[in-house]
Every structure is written in structure tokens, then in C-alpha cells.
Write a protein that holds these residues in place. Structure first.
Motif, short mmCIF file in Angstrom:
data_model
loop_
_atom_site.label_atom_id
_atom_site.label_comp_id
_atom_site.label_asym_id
_atom_site.label_seq_id
_atom_site.Cartn_x
_atom_site.Cartn_y
_atom_site.Cartn_z
N THR A 1 41.04 35.38 38.98
CA THR A 1 40.00 36.40 39.09
C THR A 1 40.15 37.45 38.00
OG1 THR A 1 41.35 37.58 40.69
CG2 THR A 1 39.64 36.11 41.57
N GLU A 2 41.40 37.69 37.59
CA GLU A 2 41.62 38.63 36.48
C GLU A 2 41.03 38.09 35.19
OE1 GLU A 2 45.72 39.64 36.10
OE2 GLU A 2 45.91 40.25 38.18
N ALA A 3 41.17 36.79 34.96
CA ALA A 3 40.62 36.16 33.76
C ALA A 3 39.10 36.23 33.78
CB ALA A 3 41.08 34.71 33.65
N ALA A 4 38.51 36.02 34.94
CA ALA A 4 37.05 36.08 35.06
C ALA A 4 36.55 37.51 34.85
CB ALA A 4 36.61 35.57 36.43
#
Length: 87
Positions: free
Chosen positions: A2-5
Motif C-alpha cells: 500500500t505504501e508503494a501504491a
């Protein structure tokens, strides 16, 4: 993941005019931003050129386009075509 998104959504977007279409899968886009002069404060035009990846060669000379930042695709290309705003 989710951090990458979330980080992916922080990419810069610009709107500019297509000023060059002589390369394959690449267009040159010129953006104009109005910025105050650092010392005197007068509003000035700042013109920048971006080399933009255009896979299907949809953008034509003079089009207004929206571009976004992406990973380095070549020596100069770091932007990708999102959409043609106006033909």
C-alpha cells in the motif's frame, strides 16, 4: 504494497503543448508556468521542455497534452503521455 501504491500517486503531472513529433514514440512537450522572480517578485513565464514517451504516437504537433512523471525510459525521457486534452 500500500505504501508503494501511495507513492505512485505522488507523481508530478503537467499540461503543455506538443512542439516536436520527429522522433519515434517520443514527443517534445513545452510547458509554461508563471513564477515570481526570486529577488524582485515580478511574475515571469518559465518555459520548460520535456521529452515524453508516446507509445501509440497519438499526439500531433500543436496538441495540448497531459503528461506524468515516470521512471527513466532513456537518456532524456522521464515523462509519459497520459492523455491528449485538445487536438
Amino acid at each position: 504494497t500500500t505504501e508503494a501504491a501511495a507513492a505512485r500517486n505522488l507523481r508530478k503531472e503537467r499540461v503543455g503543448q506538443v512542439i516536436g513529433v520527429k522522433m519515434q514514440k517520443t514527443v517534445v512537450v513545452e510547458t509554461t508556468t508563471r513564477v515570481p522572480h526570486p529577488k524582485f517578485g515580478k511574475i515571469m513565464k518559465q518555459v520548460k521542455k520535456f521529452y515524453v514517451h508516446d507509445e501509440e504516437s497519438v499526439a500531433k504537433l500543436g496538441d495540448t497534452v497531459r503528461i506524468t512523471e515516470t521512471r527513466p525510459l532513456s537518456k532524456l525521457k522521464r515523462w509519459r503521455l497520459l492523455e491528449v486534452v485538445k487536438h
